[in-house]
Design a protein around this motif. Structure first.
Motif, PDB file in Angstrom:
ATOM      1  N   GLU A  10       0.933  -0.935  -0.035  1.00 50.87           N
ATOM      2  CA  GLU A  10      -0.201  -0.069   0.218  1.00 50.87           C
ATOM      3  C   GLU A  10       0.241   0.734   0.092  1.00 50.87           C
ATOM      4  O   GLU A  10       1.943   1.126   0.525  1.00 50.87           O
ATOM      5  CB  GLU A  10      -0.808  -0.163   1.187  1.00 50.87           C
ATOM      6  N   GLU A  11       0.258   2.519  -0.405  1.00 49.39           N
ATOM      7  CA  GLU A  11       1.189   3.733  -0.573  1.00 49.39           C
ATOM      8  C   GLU A  11       1.822   4.178   0.472  1.00 49.39           C
ATOM      9  O   GLU A  11       2.788   4.747   0.822  1.00 49.39           O
ATOM     10  CB  GLU A  11       0.341   5.580  -1.133  1.00 49.39           C
ATOM     11  N   GLU A  12       0.879   3.804   1.615  1.00 46.90           N
ATOM     12  CA  GLU A  12       1.666   4.511   2.887  1.00 46.90           C
ATOM     13  C   GLU A  12       2.574   4.303   3.284  1.00 46.90           C
ATOM     14  O   GLU A  12       3.131   3.843   4.943  1.00 46.90           O
ATOM     15  CB  GLU A  12       0.431   3.870   4.255  1.00 46.90           C
ATOM     16  N   ALA A  13       2.799   2.450   3.005  1.00 44.60           N
ATOM     17  CA  ALA A  13       4.169   1.522   3.102  1.00 44.60           C
ATOM     18  C   ALA A  13       5.259   2.350   3.085  1.00 44.60           C
ATOM     19  O   ALA A  13       6.206   2.150   3.014  1.00 44.60           O
ATOM     20  CB  ALA A  13       3.873   0.280   2.914  1.00 44.60           C
ATOM     21  N   SER A  14       5.597   3.459   1.576  1.00 46.82           N
ATOM     22  CA  SER A  14       6.582   3.400   1.509  1.00 46.82           C
ATOM     23  C   SER A  14       7.700   4.404   2.547  1.00 46.82           C
ATOM     24  O   SER A  14       7.373   4.742   2.883  1.00 46.82           O
ATOM     25  CB  SER A  14       6.105   4.568   0.207  1.00 46.82           C
TER      26      SER A  14
END
Length: 200
Positions: free
Chosen positions: A97-101
């Motif tokens: 997911e994007e927030e895991a970047s």
């Protein structure tokens, strides 16, 4: 375990996976990783057998379904190719997911199988000193297979390793790759176990 003929497409997949690590994308000789005083990329093993390399592609096994983790639902490609004096291992993950970047975590080859919600079933790290009875046992990149992973903005992560020993077949002691919650420290510790990749 999926076995391929390792024609051009198979070899390309291996090279693509290893290319996530700059130290492995070139000649495979002795670039320092800055983590534990050991060379991340040793000498390229002799007579690498791509034909019978171990390869897995699919969704990771969730080792704790009761909690949310960045690795939930992630797809993995894992490759281990063996030579006469060493092995090459590659790991590529996609679907974060994007927030895991920017999330950093370690992964290691373990001795046991992947079982959902049973993190301890994966057993300890595969350690070549332990397997061959060498004393004292060393715990580092020369005796174990470690991956250092950082999630990109595009939702992928990957790493590769060259080790100076022949990684055993899954049925002989290298059955899985465990994704941990934290980066690997100097002692090989990386926190809890979040997901698992079967190699059998």
């Amino acid at each position: 375990m999926k076995r391929h003929a390792w024609a051009a497409a198979g070899l390309g997949a291996l090279v693509s996976t290893l290319a996530f690590t700059p130290a492995l994308a070139g000649s495979g000789h002795g670039e320092h990783d800055g983590h534990d005083g050991h060379d991340r990329a040793g000498h390229w093993p002799q007579e690498i057998d791509f034909k019978d390399a171990t390869r897995f592609t699919g969704e990771v096994t969730d080792l704790d379904t009761s909690t949310d983790a960045p690795t939930d639902g992630v797809e993995a490609t894992a490759i281990i190719a063996r030579g006469v004096d060493g092995s090459i291992a590659g790991l590529k993950l996609r679907g974060f997911e994007e927030e895991a970047s920017g999330t950093q975590f370690g992964a290691h080859v373990h001795t046991g199988p992947c079982v959902e919600d049973e993190p301890e079933t994966a057993g300890p790290h595969y350690n070549h000193d332990v397997a061959t009875g060498r004393e004292p046992v060393r715990v580092d990149r020369s005796t174990e297979v470690w991956f250092d992973l950082v999630v990109s903005d595009g939702g992928t992560a990957g790493d590769g390793a060259i080790v100076p020993f022949v990684v055993p077949e899954p049925q002989d002691g290298a059955a899985s790759i465990v994704l941990h919650e934290e980066p690997t420290d100097h002692d090989g510790e990386a926190g809890g176990r979040s997901a698992c990749i079967p190699l059998d």
